[in-house]
Design a protein around this motif. Structure first.
Motif, PDB file in Angstrom:
ATOM      1  N   ALA A 191      -5.727   0.905 -10.558  1.00  0.00           N
ATOM      2  CA  ALA A 191      -5.288   1.508  -9.297  1.00  0.00           C
ATOM      3  C   ALA A 191      -6.517   1.995  -8.548  1.00  0.00           C
ATOM      4  CB  ALA A 191      -4.340   2.678  -9.564  1.00  0.00           C
ATOM      5  N   ALA A 192      -6.395   2.041  -7.224  1.00  0.00           N
ATOM      6  CA  ALA A 192      -7.487   2.555  -6.403  1.00  0.00           C
ATOM      7  C   ALA A 192      -6.895   3.277  -5.207  1.00  0.00           C
ATOM      8  CB  ALA A 192      -8.403   1.425  -5.940  1.00  0.00           C
ATOM      9  N   ALA A 193      -7.601   4.292  -4.743  1.00  0.00           N
ATOM     10  CA  ALA A 193      -7.161   5.057  -3.580  1.00  0.00           C
ATOM     11  C   ALA A 193      -8.384   5.448  -2.771  1.00  0.00           C
ATOM     12  CB  ALA A 193      -6.392   6.308  -4.012  1.00  0.00           C
ATOM     13  N   ALA A 194      -8.207   5.549  -1.459  1.00  0.00           N
ATOM     14  CA  ALA A 194      -9.305   5.957  -0.587  1.00  0.00           C
ATOM     15  C   ALA A 194      -8.743   6.756   0.571  1.00  0.00           C
ATOM     16  CB  ALA A 194     -10.066   4.736  -0.066  1.00  0.00           C
ATOM     17  N   THR A 195      -9.510   7.741   1.014  1.00  0.00           N
ATOM     18  CA  THR A 195      -9.106   8.521   2.187  1.00  0.00           C
ATOM     19  C   THR A 195      -9.559   7.805   3.448  1.00  0.00           C
ATOM     20  OG1 THR A 195     -11.152   9.810   2.052  1.00  0.00           O
ATOM     21  CG2 THR A 195      -9.213  10.707   0.945  1.00  0.00           C
ATOM     22  N   VAL A 196      -8.764   7.962   4.501  1.00  0.00           N
ATOM     23  CA  VAL A 196      -9.026   7.306   5.778  1.00  0.00           C
ATOM     24  C   VAL A 196      -9.183   8.375   6.846  1.00  0.00           C
ATOM     25  CG1 VAL A 196      -8.134   5.670   7.482  1.00  0.00           C
ATOM     26  CG2 VAL A 196      -7.681   5.301   5.051  1.00  0.00           C
ATOM     27  N   ARG A 197     -10.163   8.190   7.717  1.00  0.00           N
ATOM     28  CA  ARG A 197     -10.420   9.169   8.766  1.00  0.00           C
ATOM     29  C   ARG A 197      -9.308   9.137   9.809  1.00  0.00           C
ATOM     30  NH1 ARG A 197     -13.323   9.023  13.489  1.00  0.00           N
ATOM     31  NH2 ARG A 197     -14.032   6.883  13.091  1.00  0.00           N
ATOM     32  N   LEU A 198      -8.872  10.327  10.233  1.00  0.00           N
ATOM     33  CA  LEU A 198      -7.854  10.450  11.263  1.00  0.00           C
ATOM     34  C   LEU A 198      -8.492  10.407  12.641  1.00  0.00           C
ATOM     35  CD1 LEU A 198      -5.636  13.298   9.760  1.00  0.00           C
ATOM     36  CD2 LEU A 198      -5.063  10.877   9.911  1.00  0.00           C
ATOM     37  N   ALA A 199      -7.808   9.745  13.573  1.00  0.00           N
ATOM     38  CA  ALA A 199      -8.274   9.737  14.959  1.00  0.00           C
ATOM     39  C   ALA A 199      -7.823  10.995  15.680  1.00  0.00           C
ATOM     40  CB  ALA A 199      -7.751   8.491  15.681  1.00  0.00           C
ATOM     41  N   ASP A 200      -6.686  11.554  15.236  1.00  0.00           N
ATOM     42  CA  ASP A 200      -6.153  12.770  15.863  1.00  0.00           C
ATOM     43  C   ASP A 200      -5.518  13.619  14.771  1.00  0.00           C
ATOM     44  OD1 ASP A 200      -5.080  14.757  17.389  1.00  0.00           O
ATOM     45  OD2 ASP A 200      -3.711  13.470  18.527  1.00  0.00           O
ATOM     46  N   PHE A 229       0.850  -1.180   0.000  1.00  0.00           N
ATOM     47  CA  PHE A 229       0.000   0.000   0.000  1.00  0.00           C
ATOM     48  C   PHE A 229       0.893   1.240   0.000  1.00  0.00           C
ATOM     49  CE2 PHE A 229      -3.427  -2.386   2.558  1.00  0.00           C
ATOM     50  CZ  PHE A 229      -4.146  -2.673   1.411  1.00  0.00           C
ATOM     51  N   ARG A 230       0.479   2.257  -0.702  1.00  0.00           N
ATOM     52  CA  ARG A 230       1.123   3.564  -0.608  1.00  0.00           C
ATOM     53  C   ARG A 230       0.276   4.409   0.339  1.00  0.00           C
ATOM     54  NH1 ARG A 230       1.329   8.792  -3.088  1.00  0.00           N
ATOM     55  NH2 ARG A 230       3.474   9.475  -3.470  1.00  0.00           N
ATOM     56  N   ILE A 231       0.841   4.799   1.462  1.00  0.00           N
ATOM     57  CA  ILE A 231       0.129   5.587   2.460  1.00  0.00           C
ATOM     58  C   ILE A 231       0.735   6.978   2.479  1.00  0.00           C
ATOM     59  CG2 ILE A 231      -0.513   5.764   4.895  1.00  0.00           C
ATOM     60  CD1 ILE A 231      -0.325   2.759   5.086  1.00  0.00           C
ATOM     61  N   GLU A 232      -0.089   7.968   2.171  1.00  0.00           N
ATOM     62  CA  GLU A 232       0.394   9.344   2.061  1.00  0.00           C
ATOM     63  C   GLU A 232      -0.414  10.261   2.972  1.00  0.00           C
ATOM     64  OE1 GLU A 232       1.364  12.752  -1.340  1.00  0.00           O
ATOM     65  OE2 GLU A 232       0.146  11.002  -1.839  1.00  0.00           O
ATOM     66  N   GLY A 233       0.295  11.007   3.805  1.00  0.00           N
ATOM     67  CA  GLY A 233      -0.324  12.022   4.647  1.00  0.00           C
ATOM     68  C   GLY A 233      -0.024  13.402   4.096  1.00  0.00           C
ATOM     69  N   ARG A 234      -1.078  14.177   3.856  1.00  0.00           N
ATOM     70  CA  ARG A 234      -0.888  15.512   3.300  1.00  0.00           C
ATOM     71  C   ARG A 234      -2.051  16.397   3.744  1.00  0.00           C
ATOM     72  NH1 ARG A 234       2.476  17.015  -0.531  1.00  0.00           N
ATOM     73  NH2 ARG A 234       2.801  14.846  -1.175  1.00  0.00           N
ATOM     74  N   SER A 235      -1.705  17.542   4.328  1.00  0.00           N
ATOM     75  CA  SER A 235      -2.703  18.528   4.765  1.00  0.00           C
ATOM     76  C   SER A 235      -3.766  17.888   5.661  1.00  0.00           C
ATOM     77  CB  SER A 235      -3.372  19.193   3.553  1.00  0.00           C
ATOM     78  OG  SER A 235      -2.410  19.818   2.742  1.00  0.00           O
ATOM     79  N   ARG A 236      -3.302  17.083   6.615  1.00  0.00           N
ATOM     80  CA  ARG A 236      -4.173  16.422   7.586  1.00  0.00           C
ATOM     81  C   ARG A 236      -5.185  15.485   6.933  1.00  0.00           C
ATOM     82  NH1 ARG A 236      -5.340  21.039  12.262  1.00  0.00           N
ATOM     83  NH2 ARG A 236      -3.141  21.463  12.691  1.00  0.00           N
ATOM     84  N   THR A 237      -4.807  14.951   5.777  1.00  0.00           N
ATOM     85  CA  THR A 237      -5.605  13.940   5.091  1.00  0.00           C
ATOM     86  C   THR A 237      -4.701  12.765   4.759  1.00  0.00           C
ATOM     87  OG1 THR A 237      -7.049  15.599   4.089  1.00  0.00           O
ATOM     88  CG2 THR A 237      -7.008  13.435   3.052  1.00  0.00           C
ATOM     89  N   VAL A 238      -5.171  11.544   5.007  1.00  0.00           N
ATOM     90  CA  VAL A 238      -4.390  10.347   4.700  1.00  0.00           C
ATOM     91  C   VAL A 238      -5.077   9.571   3.592  1.00  0.00           C
ATOM     92  CG1 VAL A 238      -3.527   8.146   5.573  1.00  0.00           C
ATOM     93  CG2 VAL A 238      -3.424  10.193   7.010  1.00  0.00           C
ATOM     94  N   THR A 239      -4.312   9.250   2.552  1.00  0.00           N
ATOM     95  CA  THR A 239      -4.811   8.471   1.423  1.00  0.00           C
ATOM     96  C   THR A 239      -4.041   7.166   1.328  1.00  0.00           C
ATOM     97  OG1 THR A 239      -5.362  10.485   0.192  1.00  0.00           O
ATOM     98  CG2 THR A 239      -5.217   8.449  -1.064  1.00  0.00           C
ATOM     99  N   CYS A 265     -13.445   6.092 -11.895  1.00  0.00           N
ATOM    100  CA  CYS A 265     -14.666   5.846 -11.136  1.00  0.00           C
ATOM    101  C   CYS A 265     -14.501   6.416  -9.734  1.00  0.00           C
ATOM    102  CB  CYS A 265     -14.962   4.339 -11.059  1.00  0.00           C
ATOM    103  SG  CYS A 265     -16.420   3.918 -10.076  1.00  0.00           S
ATOM    104  N   LEU A 266     -15.476   7.197  -9.282  1.00  0.00           N
ATOM    105  CA  LEU A 266     -15.496   7.741  -7.931  1.00  0.00           C
ATOM    106  C   LEU A 266     -16.715   7.196  -7.203  1.00  0.00           C
ATOM    107  CD1 LEU A 266     -14.600  11.528  -8.408  1.00  0.00           C
ATOM    108  CD2 LEU A 266     -13.071   9.614  -7.891  1.00  0.00           C
ATOM    109  N   CYS A 267     -16.486   6.636  -6.015  1.00  0.00           N
ATOM    110  CA  CYS A 267     -17.575   6.082  -5.211  1.00  0.00           C
ATOM    111  C   CYS A 267     -17.294   6.419  -3.754  1.00  0.00           C
ATOM    112  CB  CYS A 267     -17.684   4.577  -5.413  1.00  0.00           C
ATOM    113  SG  CYS A 267     -19.032   3.804  -4.502  1.00  0.00           S
ATOM    114  N   GLY A 268     -17.930   7.450  -3.242  1.00  0.00           N
ATOM    115  CA  GLY A 268     -17.644   7.889  -1.876  1.00  0.00           C
ATOM    116  C   GLY A 268     -16.203   8.336  -1.756  1.00  0.00           C
ATOM    117  N   ASP A 269     -15.480   7.768  -0.790  1.00  0.00           N
ATOM    118  CA  ASP A 269     -14.069   8.099  -0.599  1.00  0.00           C
ATOM    119  C   ASP A 269     -13.140   7.303  -1.510  1.00  0.00           C
ATOM    120  OD1 ASP A 269     -14.624   9.930   1.400  1.00  0.00           O
ATOM    121  OD2 ASP A 269     -14.545   8.426   2.990  1.00  0.00           O
ATOM    122  N   LEU A 270     -13.697   6.388  -2.302  1.00  0.00           N
ATOM    123  CA  LEU A 270     -12.903   5.517  -3.156  1.00  0.00           C
ATOM    124  C   LEU A 270     -12.764   6.106  -4.557  1.00  0.00           C
ATOM    125  CD1 LEU A 270     -11.568   2.678  -3.665  1.00  0.00           C
ATOM    126  CD2 LEU A 270     -13.837   1.957  -4.439  1.00  0.00           C
ATOM    127  N   ALA A 271     -11.530   6.142  -5.058  1.00  0.00           N
ATOM    128  CA  ALA A 271     -11.256   6.550  -6.438  1.00  0.00           C
ATOM    129  C   ALA A 271     -10.551   5.404  -7.148  1.00  0.00           C
ATOM    130  CB  ALA A 271     -10.379   7.801  -6.466  1.00  0.00           C
TER     131      ALA A 271
END
Length: 372
Positions: free
Chosen positions: A52-61, A33-43, A228-234
């Protein structure tokens, strides 16, 4: 990079994306997995050869997040998230080293360079776009993809995605059978779409959509890519350059002289039994449509033979046609309809199968030459 992810969100995302990684288990880079944190958003991103597919993940902090990028072993990380019991998981990356911690648990990992990961298109908005229900597209892909040729099938490995007006058509063939369906869509796209997408890529999309609870999605062809975009999934998949012969995907049957309405599950069970005594190379089964219903016959020398009659509503003259049993099983499993219509023009013509109450789907099977 230092990010603390909400464990439930991270687990759900990775469980979906790892299905894509499993399509290409032997590639060292793409097994991550490629995990990227940028501007308080993690993809989190995953990729295989043509998709390829990417999705944003909610931050706990969000307050403690810092930017960066890392590659983590996909299946290992997914298994780890599934086994943790806390509310959050922290990922801290320092160069080629990462630590993953959660509620007293700590794992240390050595990483490969994120710079080697391929650059892939990810869009957060599509305009113009085709809009349709997520469930409808997932169902359409399930009902069509099994008919596509394997990855060595050249252009026949491609699935034709075509939009004209408010209808999206999806069709696949391996040269011996064809499955096609049509979906009603809303669109802001003016130009028609006609593209060939690798079946393996669309299987990845189907797998990802099966885990989504978002009601609708957006779809388009942008240059060389299906997006294709479906919610947080690209999701993105590279289109094929080869073109199928247009007539192949317009294949059909003549006006059926004989048509049988039969229960889908009853037909599936009978074909499975007939296949047990069918010759193993082609699994040839003869279907005889007559006044008493459908008779299924099979034979395997020197082992023996089988015959079974099942109830069906028959219209037209008696006819017999020989087909590949596994092809009939495939469509019976792909459809959800209670009753099917099986149509035959003559013994040497293709067999058409569709849901009795839905004419947007059609499945065509070439006959074998043993019919009598």
């Amino acid at each position: 990079m230092n990010v603390t992810l909400a464990l439930t969100s991270a687990r759900r995302t990775c469980n979906a994306l790892v299905r894509l990684v499993d399509e290409n288990p032997d590639n060292d880079i793409w097994s991550n997995f490629r995990i990227e944190g940028r501007s308080r958003t993690v993809t989190i991103s995953a990729a295989a050869n043509q998709q390829a597919a990417a999705a944003t993940v909610r931050l706990a902090d969000a307050s403690a997040a810092s930017d960066g990028c890392a590659l983590l072993p996909a299946r290992l990380f997914t298994g780890l998230l599934s086994s943790l019991a806390g509310d959050a998981v922290n990922i801290a990356v320092d160069g080629r080293h990462a630590s993953v911690t959660s509620d007293g648990y700590r794992a240390e990992m050595h990483l490969v360079s994120a710079e080697k990961y391929p650059s892939l298109p990810h869009q957060k908005h599509i305009d113009p776009a085709i809009h349709l229900r997520t469930r409808d597209l997932a169902t359409a892909l399930r009902q069509v993809l099994f008919a596509a040729a394997g990855s060595r099938g050249g252009a026949l490995h491609g699935v034709r995605v075509r939009r004209n007006g408010a209808e999206l058509q999806i069709a696949a063939t391996d040269g011996m059978r064809l499955a096609s369906t049509a979906l009603g869509v809303a669109t802001t796209e003016d130009d028609p779409i006609d593209a060939l997408i690798p079946a393996s890529a669309l299987r990845g999309l189907q797998s990802l959509l099966s885990g989504q609870d978002t009601e609708s999605l957006q779809l388009t062809i942008d240059g060389s890519w299906l997006l294709c975009l479906c919610g947080d999934l690209a999701f993105s998949a590279r289109r094929m350059q080869d073109a199928l012969h247009d007539g192949l995907l317009r294949a059909g049957v003549g006006a059926p002289r004989t048509q049988a309405r039969v229960d889908r599950v009853v037909l599936l069970d009978a074909v499975e039994r007939a296949a047990l005594l069918a010759e193993t190379e082609h699994q040839s089964i003869t279907l005889k449509l007559g006044n008493r219903g459908i008779r299924l016959e099979s034979e395997r020398d020197p082992l023996g033979s089988s015959a079974e009659d099942i109830a069906a509503d028959i219209r037209g003259p008696e006819v017999a046609v020989c087909v590949t049993g596994s092809y009939i099983q495939d469509v019976c499993r792909a459809l959800d309809a209670q009753a099917l219509l099986v149509s035959v023009e003559r013994p040497d013509s293709p067999v058409s199968i569709r849901a009795a109450e839905d004419d947007t789907y059609q499945y065509i099977v070439a006959p074998r030459l043993r019919a009598t």
